[in-house]
Design a protein around this motif. Structure first.
Motif, PDB file in Angstrom:
ATOM      1  N   THR A 290     -20.041  -2.811  10.382  1.00  0.00           N
ATOM      2  CA  THR A 290     -19.998  -4.266  10.179  1.00  0.00           C
ATOM      3  C   THR A 290     -18.605  -4.812   9.946  1.00  0.00           C
ATOM      4  OG1 THR A 290     -20.259  -4.089   7.771  1.00  0.00           O
ATOM      5  CG2 THR A 290     -22.281  -4.093   9.120  1.00  0.00           C
ATOM      6  N   LEU A 291     -17.622  -3.954   9.655  1.00  0.00           N
ATOM      7  CA  LEU A 291     -16.254  -4.312   9.279  1.00  0.00           C
ATOM      8  C   LEU A 291     -16.185  -4.996   7.924  1.00  0.00           C
ATOM      9  CD1 LEU A 291     -14.617  -5.451  12.666  1.00  0.00           C
ATOM     10  CD2 LEU A 291     -14.715  -3.179  11.625  1.00  0.00           C
ATOM     11  N   ALA A 292     -17.260  -4.988   7.158  1.00  0.00           N
ATOM     12  CA  ALA A 292     -17.214  -5.473   5.783  1.00  0.00           C
ATOM     13  C   ALA A 292     -16.417  -4.488   4.931  1.00  0.00           C
ATOM     14  CB  ALA A 292     -18.628  -5.623   5.224  1.00  0.00           C
ATOM     15  N   THR A 293     -15.723  -5.002   3.919  1.00  0.00           N
ATOM     16  CA  THR A 293     -14.879  -4.152   3.086  1.00  0.00           C
ATOM     17  C   THR A 293     -15.728  -3.343   2.109  1.00  0.00           C
ATOM     18  OG1 THR A 293     -13.078  -5.741   3.241  1.00  0.00           O
ATOM     19  CG2 THR A 293     -12.946  -4.119   1.470  1.00  0.00           C
ATOM     20  N   ARG A 294     -15.537  -2.032   2.126  1.00  0.00           N
ATOM     21  CA  ARG A 294     -16.217  -1.139   1.188  1.00  0.00           C
ATOM     22  C   ARG A 294     -15.287  -0.733   0.053  1.00  0.00           C
ATOM     23  NH1 ARG A 294     -19.089   3.642   4.441  1.00  0.00           N
ATOM     24  NH2 ARG A 294     -20.167   3.800   2.438  1.00  0.00           N
ATOM     25  N   TYR A 295     -14.009  -0.443   0.379  1.00  0.00           N
ATOM     26  CA  TYR A 295     -13.059   0.032  -0.614  1.00  0.00           C
ATOM     27  C   TYR A 295     -11.706  -0.623  -0.354  1.00  0.00           C
ATOM     28  CZ  TYR A 295     -16.447   3.845   0.129  1.00  0.00           C
ATOM     29  OH  TYR A 295     -17.585   4.572   0.330  1.00  0.00           O
ATOM     30  N   ARG A 296     -10.902  -0.703  -1.409  1.00  0.00           N
ATOM     31  CA  ARG A 296      -9.518  -1.142  -1.231  1.00  0.00           C
ATOM     32  C   ARG A 296      -8.680  -0.593  -2.370  1.00  0.00           C
ATOM     33  NH1 ARG A 296      -8.081  -7.283  -3.188  1.00  0.00           N
ATOM     34  NH2 ARG A 296      -8.640  -6.962  -5.377  1.00  0.00           N
ATOM     35  N   VAL A 297      -7.398  -0.397  -2.094  1.00  0.00           N
ATOM     36  CA  VAL A 297      -6.462   0.014  -3.128  1.00  0.00           C
ATOM     37  C   VAL A 297      -5.115  -0.630  -2.825  1.00  0.00           C
ATOM     38  CG1 VAL A 297      -5.794   2.152  -1.915  1.00  0.00           C
ATOM     39  CG2 VAL A 297      -5.444   1.959  -4.385  1.00  0.00           C
ATOM     40  N   PHE A 298      -4.488  -1.211  -3.847  1.00  0.00           N
ATOM     41  CA  PHE A 298      -3.140  -1.748  -3.698  1.00  0.00           C
ATOM     42  C   PHE A 298      -2.174  -0.574  -3.667  1.00  0.00           C
ATOM     43  CE2 PHE A 298       0.829  -3.629  -5.243  1.00  0.00           C
ATOM     44  CZ  PHE A 298       0.928  -4.729  -4.394  1.00  0.00           C
ATOM     45  N   LEU A 299      -1.240  -0.589  -2.743  1.00  0.00           N
ATOM     46  CA  LEU A 299      -0.335   0.539  -2.549  1.00  0.00           C
ATOM     47  C   LEU A 299       0.894   0.389  -3.430  1.00  0.00           C
ATOM     48  CD1 LEU A 299      -0.584   0.911   1.330  1.00  0.00           C
ATOM     49  CD2 LEU A 299      -1.896   2.094  -0.447  1.00  0.00           C
ATOM     50  N   ARG A 300       1.142   1.413  -4.235  1.00  0.00           N
ATOM     51  CA  ARG A 300       2.261   1.390  -5.169  1.00  0.00           C
ATOM     52  C   ARG A 300       3.141   2.620  -4.994  1.00  0.00           C
ATOM     53  NH1 ARG A 300       1.535  -2.490  -9.003  1.00  0.00           N
ATOM     54  NH2 ARG A 300      -0.588  -3.282  -9.316  1.00  0.00           N
ATOM     55  N   ASP A 301       4.429   2.433  -5.264  1.00  0.00           N
ATOM     56  CA  ASP A 301       5.338   3.563  -5.368  1.00  0.00           C
ATOM     57  C   ASP A 301       4.867   4.416  -6.545  1.00  0.00           C
ATOM     58  OD1 ASP A 301       7.583   5.086  -6.499  1.00  0.00           O
ATOM     59  OD2 ASP A 301       8.818   4.057  -5.012  1.00  0.00           O
ATOM     60  N   PRO A 302       4.553   5.705  -6.326  1.00  0.00           N
ATOM     61  CA  PRO A 302       4.016   6.509  -7.421  1.00  0.00           C
ATOM     62  C   PRO A 302       5.021   6.804  -8.528  1.00  0.00           C
ATOM     63  CG  PRO A 302       4.358   7.852  -5.475  1.00  0.00           C
ATOM     64  CD  PRO A 302       4.601   6.436  -5.059  1.00  0.00           C
ATOM     65  N   GLY A 303       6.302   6.532  -8.271  1.00  0.00           N
ATOM     66  CA  GLY A 303       7.297   6.736  -9.304  1.00  0.00           C
ATOM     67  C   GLY A 303       7.523   5.507 -10.151  1.00  0.00           C
ATOM     68  N   SER A 304       7.767   4.383  -9.505  1.00  0.00           N
ATOM     69  CA  SER A 304       8.105   3.167 -10.234  1.00  0.00           C
ATOM     70  C   SER A 304       6.893   2.312 -10.569  1.00  0.00           C
ATOM     71  CB  SER A 304       9.086   2.322  -9.413  1.00  0.00           C
ATOM     72  OG  SER A 304       8.440   1.773  -8.267  1.00  0.00           O
ATOM     73  N   GLY A 305       5.813   2.455  -9.809  1.00  0.00           N
ATOM     74  CA  GLY A 305       4.653   1.588  -9.987  1.00  0.00           C
ATOM     75  C   GLY A 305       4.765   0.270  -9.250  1.00  0.00           C
ATOM     76  N   ALA A 306       5.930  -0.009  -8.645  1.00  0.00           N
ATOM     77  CA  ALA A 306       6.089  -1.247  -7.875  1.00  0.00           C
ATOM     78  C   ALA A 306       5.377  -1.113  -6.536  1.00  0.00           C
ATOM     79  CB  ALA A 306       7.576  -1.535  -7.665  1.00  0.00           C
ATOM     80  N   GLY A 307       5.184  -2.250  -5.861  1.00  0.00           N
ATOM     81  CA  GLY A 307       4.494  -2.228  -4.588  1.00  0.00           C
ATOM     82  C   GLY A 307       5.203  -1.369  -3.564  1.00  0.00           C
ATOM     83  N   ALA A 308       4.480  -0.458  -2.916  1.00  0.00           N
ATOM     84  CA  ALA A 308       5.045   0.368  -1.853  1.00  0.00           C
ATOM     85  C   ALA A 308       5.090  -0.432  -0.554  1.00  0.00           C
ATOM     86  CB  ALA A 308       4.230   1.635  -1.676  1.00  0.00           C
ATOM     87  N   GLY A 309       5.935   0.011   0.384  1.00  0.00           N
ATOM     88  CA  GLY A 309       6.142  -0.734   1.620  1.00  0.00           C
ATOM     89  C   GLY A 309       5.385  -0.149   2.801  1.00  0.00           C
ATOM     90  N   VAL A 310       4.807  -1.034   3.615  1.00  0.00           N
ATOM     91  CA  VAL A 310       4.174  -0.649   4.876  1.00  0.00           C
ATOM     92  C   VAL A 310       4.937  -1.389   5.969  1.00  0.00           C
ATOM     93  CG1 VAL A 310       2.074  -0.683   6.253  1.00  0.00           C
ATOM     94  CG2 VAL A 310       1.942  -0.284   3.793  1.00  0.00           C
ATOM     95  N   LEU A 311       5.761  -0.666   6.710  1.00  0.00           N
ATOM     96  CA  LEU A 311       6.714  -1.280   7.632  1.00  0.00           C
ATOM     97  C   LEU A 311       6.195  -1.268   9.064  1.00  0.00           C
ATOM     98  CD1 LEU A 311      10.071   0.256   6.320  1.00  0.00           C
ATOM     99  CD2 LEU A 311       8.711  -1.601   5.380  1.00  0.00           C
ATOM    100  N   ASP A 312       6.467  -2.365   9.789  1.00  0.00           N
ATOM    101  CA  ASP A 312       6.091  -2.407  11.201  1.00  0.00           C
ATOM    102  C   ASP A 312       6.822  -1.359  12.022  1.00  0.00           C
ATOM    103  OD1 ASP A 312       4.157  -4.334  11.125  1.00  0.00           O
ATOM    104  OD2 ASP A 312       5.409  -5.968  11.859  1.00  0.00           O
TER     105      ASP A 312
END
Length: 858
Positions: A290-312
């Motif tokens: 159905t493409l309905a969302t089942r799970y999600r997680v915000f991506l973080r740098d595991p060292g700093s806790g800041a948002g990790a980058g997803v680059l084109d």
């Protein structure tokens, strides 16, 4: 919100390049043509990284790497290295389907016979790319169709074209489908773009990401990008990125990141991000039906806790392990020397597990643990990853020793890289550095820099315990995991400015990879097999001046029983840096015309200088067999090392903390201080893996039982020093006994201030708590069994619990994330005054902490 359409299909004449067959490939002589291949669905190379989980596992036994069978151009508009190429697909009947960039900047799909590279047909396409930096991978997919295999490939305006019977020499005209409705392609040409590889499930549904550029006509009159599904009957559905993430800041999918399906094909894993910053991103698990969302997680740098980058411009796609765990590479924040991290989650994305120390520009591959016989851990599979350590100045810069690695996803080591000394990452099982010096970076600051591995995704081959991958030096290599050596190599190009590319294995064992705008089909010889082996194959073990024997085996691979005769000449090529960006080489003949013995063997014994040596055995041929050669790499270290091990206190009492220390030193005449990792183990159980600091590594344990324990320490080598090992016998006395008590709260920082109460633990502080004499614990107790917990910490971090008055251990007792309650239990020795010490490691803020005792030793 999910949108669904029943799509009418048509059979357009697709504009693009002029129709016709692709130009014929180049076919070097003397190499083995592929055998006739029986159709078998298990041998299909259906999509990027081999399958819908992107495991990159190819079951057919790979051929030896003796040379190039045939080649074909895949880029007729080669603009340099700023290109991400799509992966070749191979049907079970051995038709090779290759994405090609045309001379006009468009794309097409060329089909070849895998047996000999004969051109079959070419499928033109009107596909155009969205705005981009690196050229996107144009990635078709093979999927089940109503009457056999179906090939889907992207068209303009978000359209998907398909043909049936891709094994035919002249398939029928393509059929066009749309995910957003029927006949709506006009007006979408400049606004809607397929921008990821296509992934297919076992029922014939396909999935892909799309980018909306500007504002498209209805029903896509939005600036949102998203993900689409087209079923085997043509029914289409899509979901927009922001709605899928339930976050108004999210608007984009990510160029080139292929959707991945769970093992039961019920969940589709995809990344999404903000258009304002690539450091605000999620990994989503969508319902594949159905493409309905089942799970999600915000991506973080595991060292700093800041948002990790997803680059084109990255090449990371999600990988799904056999246990359902999900792996996805993201760039660090702050930038950690452009290494990024391989993030690791449970199937429901609710639990974050140990990350890999490299990730953003690589798609991880799955390696069954049995492929590495030296592995003694408990994981059923391991992770193959690119493991570069780029020569970059600054606090996060690396040393230029670029590697590939086999990692344990369920065990940890302290990250040895600068400024992350206490961060735990996946434990290295094996690594191997690039064998060719990096002329652009070798200098006083980076004397050991080597060319990096050009991997988008590698090819894992359980049948041969091997991983196949190309390098920036222009070769493709076989990494033999059983021997930990680069056991075979074939040169493809001069090796300048290679992009990251995929590698696959066809149903006849041919290895396909891309390099310099060319597809290479690499494999064995015709009717004869030529290999070269080493008496000391382990990449970590050989020292300059040590005798090594290289043996060549020449065997008849045909039906007759004839044993090859003739001779073998052994040569040694070493690459070295002449000057900046200038690489030279020397070739030395080790032995000329060595006669084969009655079993087809010839050998030479020699000693070598410190370098990576390309050892080539060239067979002369005879009246029945043609000539051929084989090349392997022999890594030779400049110096030997020695490892000595001590423990303290020895003997010890049960529950008492024991410190085990390994000192690694150069063996004269070598000088200097070894670097790298030391692995501590008892039998097959690894106790710790610790980076050397000043030639010393140590770890603490309080878990040793009564009796004698032989603890080994193995130094794994570095670019200069070979591996070595040592051991110590630690005795744990049996005088102590364990006594249980009713569970009792000893300390709680949420209570009133005091020795066992508040305030909360502050970041980067140490606090002691009295235990002996409290809660039925007698003053004579030497260790206690406790349950401990952190309560709603302000930031991520860890606690280290240990005997008061002793040094803090390297290993943490409990790790935590902000705003959660986390519990653990362990046995801890008591220090001076019957107290334990608690060190709080976190960047700022603090956390409440409490613990209960339920037993003691005395």
């Amino acid at each position: 919100m999910v949108f669904a359409f029943l799509i009418a299909v048509s059979s357009p004449g697709v504009p693009g390049d002029s129709p016709g067959h692709p130009k014929g490939p180049r076919k070097p002589a003397g190499l083995r043509p592929a055998a006739i291949v029986r159709a078998d669905s298990s041998s299909i190379v259906s999509t990027f990284a081999g399958n819908a989980q992107h495991t990159a596992i190819f079951e057919t036994s790979a051929q030896d790497l003796n040379g190039i069978h045939w080649t074909a151009s895949i880029d007729f508009d080669n603009s340099g290295t700023q290109t991400h190429y799509g992966a070749p697909l191979v049907t079970p009947s051995n038709t090779v389907l290759v994405p090609v960039k045309t001379s006009t900047g468009g794309f097409r799909v060329d089909a070849f016979r895998g047996a000999d590279g004969t051109a079959k047909y070419s499928l033109t396409s009107d596909y155009v790319m969205p705005i981009h930096d690196w050229i996107l991978p144009y990635q078709p997919v093979l999927a089940p169709g109503p009457s056999g295999l179906r090939l889907y490939y992207p068209g303009v305006g978000g359209a998907i074209d398909y043909i049936d019977d891709p094994d035919s020499d002249s398939p029928g005209p393509p059929v066009r489908e749309y995910f957003y409705g029927a006949g709506l392609q006009p007006g979408f040409d400049s606004t809607v773009f397929v921008d990821t590889p296509i992934t297919a499930d076992g029922a014939g549904s396909i999935f892909f990401g799309f980018r909306v550029q500007g504002t498209a006509p209805a029903p896509l009159n939005t600036t949102q990008s998203g993900f689409a599904r087209i079923g085997p009957g043509g029914a289409g559905a899509y979901v927009l990125a922001g709605a899928a993430a339930n976050d108004a800041a999210i608007t984009l999918d990510s160029h080139g990141s292929a959707p991945a399906l769970s093992n039961d094909q019920s969940t589709l894993y995809v990344p999404v991000k903000s258009s304002q910053t690539e450091f605000y991103a999620y990994l989503l698990g969508l319902d594949a039906a159905t493409l309905a969302t089942r799970y999600r997680v915000f991506l973080r740098d595991p060292g700093s806790g800041a948002g990790a980058g997803v680059l084109d411009n990255g090449t990371a796609s999600p990988t799904v392990g056999p246990d359902g765990d999900v792996y996805f590479g993201a760039i660090g924040n702050p930038n950690n020397g452009a290494r990024g991290f391989l993030l690791h989650f449970s199937a429901d994305l609710a639990t974050e597990k140990p990350p890999g120390a490299f990730g953003w520009d690589n798609t991880a591959a799955i390696v069954p643990a049995a492929m590495a016989p030296s592995y003694t851990g408990t994981s059923s599979y391991l992770i193959f990853s690119k493991y570069n350590n780029y020569a970059i100045s600054g606090p996060y810069g690396g040393d230029g020793v670029n590697k590939i690695a086999l990692l344990d996803p369920n065990a940890t080591e302290v990250d040895p890289r600068e400024l992350t000394q206490q961060m735990l990452v996946m434990r290295e099982v094996l690594t191997v550095a690039g064998p060719t010096p990096d002329a652009e970076n070798v200098s006083t600051n980076y004397p050991n820099a080597v060319r990096e591995w050009c991997i988008n995704t590698a090819a894992v081959n359980p049948a041969t315990n091997s991983v196949f991958t190309p390098s920036e030096d222009g070769h493709i290599y076989r990494w033999d995991l059983a021997a930990d050596s680069l056991s075979q190599a074939v040169p493809l190009t001069p090796g300048v400015g290679e992009p990251y590319v995929p590698t696959v294995i066809g149903p006849d064992g041919t290895v396909y990879t891309l390099n310099g705008g060319t597809l290479f089909a690499v494999g064995g010889l015709t009717g004869v097999g030529v290999t070269v082996s080493s008496s000391a194959p382990d990449d970590r073990s050989v020292v300059a001046g040590q005798p090594v024997t290289f043996a060549s085996a020449v065997v008849n691979t045909g039906a007759s029983g004839t044993i090859p005769t003739g001779t073998v000449t052994f040569e040694d090529t070493v690459y070295f840096v002449i000057g900046p960006s200038d690489l030279g080489s020397t070739t030395t003949v080790l032995a000329t015309d060595v006669p084969l013995d009655g079993a087809g063997h010839a050998s030479v014994t020699t000693s070598l200088s410190a370098a990576s040596h390309f050892i080539t055995a060239s067979y002369s041929g005879d009246a029945n067999f043609g000539p051929g050669d084989a090349t392997r790499i022999e890594k030779v270290h400049a110096g030997a090392s020695t490892t000595s091990v001590v423990s303290s206190p020895n003997p010890s009492n049960p529950g008492q903390t024991v410190t085990v220390t390994a000192a690694v030193a150069a063996v004269p005449p070598a000088s200097g201080t070894p670097t790298g990792l030391v692995t501590f183990a008892e039998g097959g159980a690894i106790l710790a893996q610790v980076p050397l600091s000043g030639g010393v590594a140590s770890f603490d344990t309080a878990a040793l039982t009564v009796g004698s324990h032989t603890i080994t320490a193995v130094y794994g080598s570095d670019p200069i020093f070979a591996s070595s090992g040592g051991q110590v016998v630690q005795v744990v006395r049996g005088a102590s006994s364990f006594y249980t008590v009713s569970p009792c709260r000893v300390a709680d920082t949420r209570g009133a201030p005091g020795p066992s109460g508040g305030p909360a633990l502050a970041a980067n502080t140490v606090r002691t708590f009295p235990v002996a004499g409290v809660c039925e614990i007698p003053p004579s107790a030497t260790a206690v069994a406790i349950n401990l917990a952190v309560f709603l910490p302000d930031a991520g971090g860890d606690l280290r619990v240990y005997a008061a008055g002793q040094p803090a251990p390297l290993a943490s007792s409990i790790n935590f994330r902000p705003g959660i309650v986390r519990a653990s239990h362990a046995i801890f020795p008591l220090g001076s005054g019957g107290q334990i010490a608690v060190q709080c490691d976190m960047p700022s803020g603090g956390t409440d902490f409490f613990f209960d005792v339920y037993g003691y030793f005395q």
